[in-house]
Design a protein around this motif. Structure first.
Motif, PDB file in Angstrom:
ATOM      1  N   LEU A   1       0.923  -1.231   0.016  1.00  0.00           N
ATOM      2  CA  LEU A   1      -0.113  -0.149   0.051  1.00  0.00           C
ATOM      3  C   LEU A   1       1.121   1.217   0.181  1.00  0.00           C
ATOM      4  O   LEU A   1       1.398   1.589   1.088  1.00  0.00           O
ATOM      5  CB  LEU A   1      -0.832  -0.063   1.271  1.00  0.00           C
ATOM      6  CG  LEU A   1      -1.828  -1.140   1.339  1.00  0.00           C
ATOM      7  CD1 LEU A   1      -2.593  -1.189   2.531  1.00  0.00           C
ATOM      8  CD2 LEU A   1      -2.703  -1.478   0.169  1.00  0.00           C
ATOM      9  N   MET A   2       0.924   1.727  -1.191  1.00  0.00           N
ATOM     10  CA  MET A   2       1.573   3.088  -1.322  1.00  0.00           C
ATOM     11  C   MET A   2       0.931   4.242  -0.665  1.00  0.00           C
ATOM     12  O   MET A   2      -0.312   4.128  -0.990  1.00  0.00           O
ATOM     13  CB  MET A   2       2.251   3.283  -2.607  1.00  0.00           C
ATOM     14  CG  MET A   2       3.381   2.149  -3.175  1.00  0.00           C
ATOM     15  SD  MET A   2       4.799   2.226  -2.322  1.00  0.00           S
ATOM     16  CE  MET A   2       5.485   3.691  -2.980  1.00  0.00           C
TER      17      MET A   2
ATOM     18  N   VAL B   1       1.366  -9.025  -4.356  1.00  0.00           N
ATOM     19  CA  VAL B   1       0.677  -9.292  -5.538  1.00  0.00           C
ATOM     20  C   VAL B   1       0.738  -7.964  -6.710  1.00  0.00           C
ATOM     21  O   VAL B   1       0.489  -8.354  -7.775  1.00  0.00           O
ATOM     22  CB  VAL B   1      -0.909 -10.028  -5.342  1.00  0.00           C
ATOM     23  CG1 VAL B   1      -0.850 -11.190  -4.786  1.00  0.00           C
ATOM     24  CG2 VAL B   1      -1.538  -8.932  -4.387  1.00  0.00           C
ATOM     25  N   ASN B   2       0.716  -7.013  -5.862  1.00  0.00           N
ATOM     26  CA  ASN B   2       0.824  -5.787  -6.910  1.00  0.00           C
ATOM     27  C   ASN B   2       2.314  -5.480  -7.475  1.00  0.00           C
ATOM     28  O   ASN B   2       2.865  -4.604  -6.944  1.00  0.00           O
ATOM     29  CB  ASN B   2       0.170  -4.274  -6.590  1.00  0.00           C
ATOM     30  CG  ASN B   2       0.553  -4.374  -5.237  1.00  0.00           C
ATOM     31  OD1 ASN B   2       1.014  -5.076  -4.144  1.00  0.00           O
ATOM     32  ND2 ASN B   2       0.144  -3.022  -4.735  1.00  0.00           N
TER      33      ASN B   2
ATOM     34  N   LEU C   1       8.029  -3.066  -7.733  1.00  0.00           N
ATOM     35  CA  LEU C   1       9.248  -2.695  -8.544  1.00  0.00           C
ATOM     36  C   LEU C   1       9.550  -0.989  -8.590  1.00  0.00           C
ATOM     37  O   LEU C   1      10.515  -0.723  -8.327  1.00  0.00           O
ATOM     38  CB  LEU C   1       9.163  -3.149  -9.835  1.00  0.00           C
ATOM     39  CG  LEU C   1       9.039  -4.699 -10.217  1.00  0.00           C
ATOM     40  CD1 LEU C   1       8.655  -5.160 -11.425  1.00  0.00           C
ATOM     41  CD2 LEU C   1      10.450  -5.302  -9.513  1.00  0.00           C
ATOM     42  N   LYS C   2       8.595  -0.210  -8.709  1.00  0.00           N
ATOM     43  CA  LYS C   2       8.269   1.007  -8.582  1.00  0.00           C
ATOM     44  C   LYS C   2       8.802   1.334  -7.410  1.00  0.00           C
ATOM     45  O   LYS C   2       9.854   2.397  -7.224  1.00  0.00           O
ATOM     46  CB  LYS C   2       6.973   1.668  -8.926  1.00  0.00           C
ATOM     47  CG  LYS C   2       6.922   2.641  -9.739  1.00  0.00           C
ATOM     48  CD  LYS C   2       5.707   2.864 -10.291  1.00  0.00           C
ATOM     49  CE  LYS C   2       4.583   3.423  -9.298  1.00  0.00           C
ATOM     50  NZ  LYS C   2       3.168   3.544  -9.853  1.00  0.00           N
ATOM     51  N   TYR C   3       8.718   1.051  -6.361  1.00  0.00           N
ATOM     52  CA  TYR C   3       9.067   1.426  -4.901  1.00  0.00           C
ATOM     53  C   TYR C   3      10.635   0.991  -4.878  1.00  0.00           C
ATOM     54  O   TYR C   3      11.438   2.160  -4.230  1.00  0.00           O
ATOM     55  CB  TYR C   3       8.352   0.554  -3.801  1.00  0.00           C
ATOM     56  CG  TYR C   3       9.146   0.567  -2.427  1.00  0.00           C
ATOM     57  CD1 TYR C   3       8.698   1.448  -1.499  1.00  0.00           C
ATOM     58  CD2 TYR C   3      10.131  -0.454  -2.135  1.00  0.00           C
ATOM     59  CE1 TYR C   3       9.386   1.541  -0.225  1.00  0.00           C
ATOM     60  CE2 TYR C   3      10.637  -0.381  -0.871  1.00  0.00           C
ATOM     61  CZ  TYR C   3      10.319   0.469  -0.089  1.00  0.00           C
ATOM     62  OH  TYR C   3      10.951   0.926   1.118  1.00  0.00           O
ATOM     63  N   HIS C   4      11.107  -0.152  -5.312  1.00  0.00           N
ATOM     64  CA  HIS C   4      12.347  -0.320  -5.327  1.00  0.00           C
ATOM     65  C   HIS C   4      13.430   0.727  -6.281  1.00  0.00           C
ATOM     66  O   HIS C   4      14.202   1.118  -5.974  1.00  0.00           O
ATOM     67  CB  HIS C   4      12.575  -1.639  -5.381  1.00  0.00           C
ATOM     68  CG  HIS C   4      12.549  -2.548  -4.342  1.00  0.00           C
ATOM     69  ND1 HIS C   4      13.233  -2.203  -2.921  1.00  0.00           N
ATOM     70  CD2 HIS C   4      11.471  -3.335  -3.919  1.00  0.00           C
ATOM     71  CE1 HIS C   4      12.757  -3.247  -2.074  1.00  0.00           C
ATOM     72  NE2 HIS C   4      11.749  -3.674  -2.632  1.00  0.00           N
TER      73      HIS C   4
ATOM     74  N   ASP D   1      17.100  -6.566   0.866  1.00  0.00           N
ATOM     75  CA  ASP D   1      16.420  -5.232   0.785  1.00  0.00           C
ATOM     76  C   ASP D   1      15.375  -5.357  -0.600  1.00  0.00           C
ATOM     77  O   ASP D   1      14.515  -4.430  -0.625  1.00  0.00           O
ATOM     78  CB  ASP D   1      17.279  -4.077   0.559  1.00  0.00           C
ATOM     79  CG  ASP D   1      17.798  -3.322   1.930  1.00  0.00           C
ATOM     80  OD1 ASP D   1      18.814  -2.722   1.617  1.00  0.00           O
ATOM     81  OD2 ASP D   1      17.061  -3.571   2.624  1.00  0.00           O
ATOM     82  N   LEU D   2      15.852  -6.253  -1.504  1.00  0.00           N
ATOM     83  CA  LEU D   2      15.023  -6.248  -2.703  1.00  0.00           C
ATOM     84  C   LEU D   2      13.720  -7.050  -2.506  1.00  0.00           C
ATOM     85  O   LEU D   2      12.920  -6.859  -3.329  1.00  0.00           O
ATOM     86  CB  LEU D   2      15.877  -7.075  -3.992  1.00  0.00           C
ATOM     87  CG  LEU D   2      16.841  -6.235  -4.457  1.00  0.00           C
ATOM     88  CD1 LEU D   2      17.940  -7.009  -5.543  1.00  0.00           C
ATOM     89  CD2 LEU D   2      16.365  -4.740  -5.153  1.00  0.00           C
ATOM     90  N   ASN D   3      13.816  -7.705  -1.235  1.00  0.00           N
ATOM     91  CA  ASN D   3      12.319  -8.268  -1.002  1.00  0.00           C
ATOM     92  C   ASN D   3      11.781  -7.801   0.105  1.00  0.00           C
ATOM     93  O   ASN D   3      10.865  -8.576   0.607  1.00  0.00           O
ATOM     94  CB  ASN D   3      12.813  -9.851  -0.763  1.00  0.00           C
ATOM     95  CG  ASN D   3      12.940 -10.557  -1.973  1.00  0.00           C
ATOM     96  OD1 ASN D   3      12.092 -10.578  -2.989  1.00  0.00           O
ATOM     97  ND2 ASN D   3      13.900 -11.515  -1.970  1.00  0.00           N
ATOM     98  N   SER D   4      11.957  -6.687   0.416  1.00  0.00           N
ATOM     99  CA  SER D   4      11.462  -6.039   1.592  1.00  0.00           C
ATOM    100  C   SER D   4      11.189  -4.696   1.604  1.00  0.00           C
ATOM    101  O   SER D   4      11.447  -4.094   0.561  1.00  0.00           O
ATOM    102  CB  SER D   4      12.255  -6.308   3.054  1.00  0.00           C
ATOM    103  OG  SER D   4      13.480  -5.506   2.695  1.00  0.00           O
TER     104      SER D   4
END
Ligand SMILES: O=C(O)CCC(=O)C(=O)O
Ligand SMILES: [Fe+2]
Length: 263
Positions: free
Chosen positions: A176-177, A208-209, A214-217, A235-238
Motif C-alpha cells: 500500500l503506497m 501481488v501488485n 518494482l516502482k518502490y524499489h 532489501d530487494l525483497n522487503s
C-alpha cells in the motif's frame, strides 16, 4: 449507458482474488498533504490511543444496533464522495471513516471487519508505504494440492469453499503506497483476514501488485543485484517503513440508528 463497477475497476484487480482492487495514485500529492493537515489539525480528544496504533473515529459510534451517526466533516466527504463515485461499489454514501496511524513498528492484528459494515471496504493510504497481509480463515487453508491438475492457485468466483474442487486459499500481501486506494469486498472481505505486521521491515515476497513493488524499489534506488531473485539481497525483497503510515478506512454502516441518545 451506465458502466458497471466491474468494468470500471477491472484493470485494477491485483492477485488471484477477483474482488480486490488496488488503485495507485488515487490522490494527487496536494490532496494527500491536505488530508494529512486535516487529520493532524483535529482536536487532541479525537485521537484514541490503542496498544499498537492511534485512531480517530469519524461518522459516529458503530453499535450492534447500527450507527449512532454523526455527520462527516466536509474534508472527509470530499474524499468519500470521490471513492463512492469512482468505485460504484457502495450501496449508499460512505458514512463511517476510521483513521489509523501506525508508527513503523506498529500494525494491526489479522482480523475480519465487523458485521455492522456493508461488506466493501475502501482504504486510502498516506505517509509511509506498508505491506498488508491477507490470510485465509483457518478451515479454508486447503493448501495441499492432491489433484495435481494445476488448479491449485485458483480461487473460485462462486459461493462457499468447496473441497471437491481442490481450491486453495493462499496467503498474499498487497503493498500500500501513499496516495493509493485499496478496495476489497465479497470473498476478499469474508474469507480472508487482513492485517499489518508490527515490524519496520516487512517481507515483500508475497506482494501481488508487483508493478508497485518494482516502482518502490526503483524509487528507492536499490543498487547491486540486477534482478529480484530470491535471496540475492534482503532489501530487494522487503519494504522498509521509515515514517508513520496513516490510513482512512471508509465503509458504509447500512443501519443508522436515528433515535440518537434517547434516554
Ligand atoms: O490501516 C489499514 O490499512 C487497515 C485498517 C483496518 O483494517 C481496519 O480499520 O479495520
Ligand atoms: Fe480491517
Amino acid at each position: 449507458m451506465e458502466v458497471g463497477p466491474e468494468e470500471k475497476l477491472q484493470g485494477f484487480v491485483v492477485g488471484d482474488v477477483p474482488t480486490l482492487y488496488y488503485i495507485p495514485d488515487f490522490l494527487t500529492h496536494p490532496q494527500h498533504d491536505q488530508l494529512l493537515d486535516h487529520i493532524y489539525q483535529a482536536p487532541a480528544f479525537k485521537w484514541k490511543t490503542l496498544k499498537n496504533r492511534r485512531l480517530q473515529n469519524w461518522g459516529g459510534v458503530v453499535h450492534e444496533k447500527g450507527l449512532l451517526a454523526q455527520e462527516l466533516p466536509p474534508w472527509l466527504t470530499n474524499i468519500t464522495q470521490k471513492i463512492f463515485d469512482e468505485s460504484r461499489m457502495f450501496p449508499s454514501a460512505i458514512n463511517h471513516v476510521l483513521i489509523n496511524e501506525y508508527q513503523p513498528n506498529q500494525g494491526i492484528m489479522p482480523h475480519q471487519d465487523g458485521p455492522a459494515y456493508f461488506p466493501v471496504v475502501a482504504i486510502v493510504s498516506l505517509g509511509s508505504p506498508v505491506v498488508m497481509d491477507f490470510s485465509p480463515h483457518l478451515g479454508l487453508t486447503n493448501s495441499t494440492n492432491q489433484s495435481g491438475n494445476g488448479m491449485e492457485d485458483i480461487v473460485s468466483g462462486t459461493g462457499a469453499p468447496d473441497r471437491n474442487l481442490q481450491k486453495t486459499y493462499k496467503p498474499f500481501s498487497v503493498l500500500l503506497m501513499p496516495r493509493s486506494l485499496l478496495i476489497f469486498k465479497d470473498k476478499a472481505y469474508s474469507e480472508y483476514m487482513h492485517g499489518i505486521e508490527d515490524i519496520p521491515v516487512q517481507r515483500g515476497d508475497r506482494v501481488v501488485n508487483v508493478g508497485e513493488f518494482l516502482k518502490y524499489h526503483g524509487a528507492n534506488q536499490i543498487t547491486g543485484s540486477e534482478d529480484l531473485c530470491e535471496g540475492t539481497d534482503v532489501d530487494l525483497n522487503s519494504i522498509r517503513r521509515t515514517t508513520n503510515r496513516i490510513s482512512l478506512t471508509c465503509r458504509v454502516v447500512p443501519k443508522v440508528n436515528k433515535k440518537l441518545f434517547k434516554f
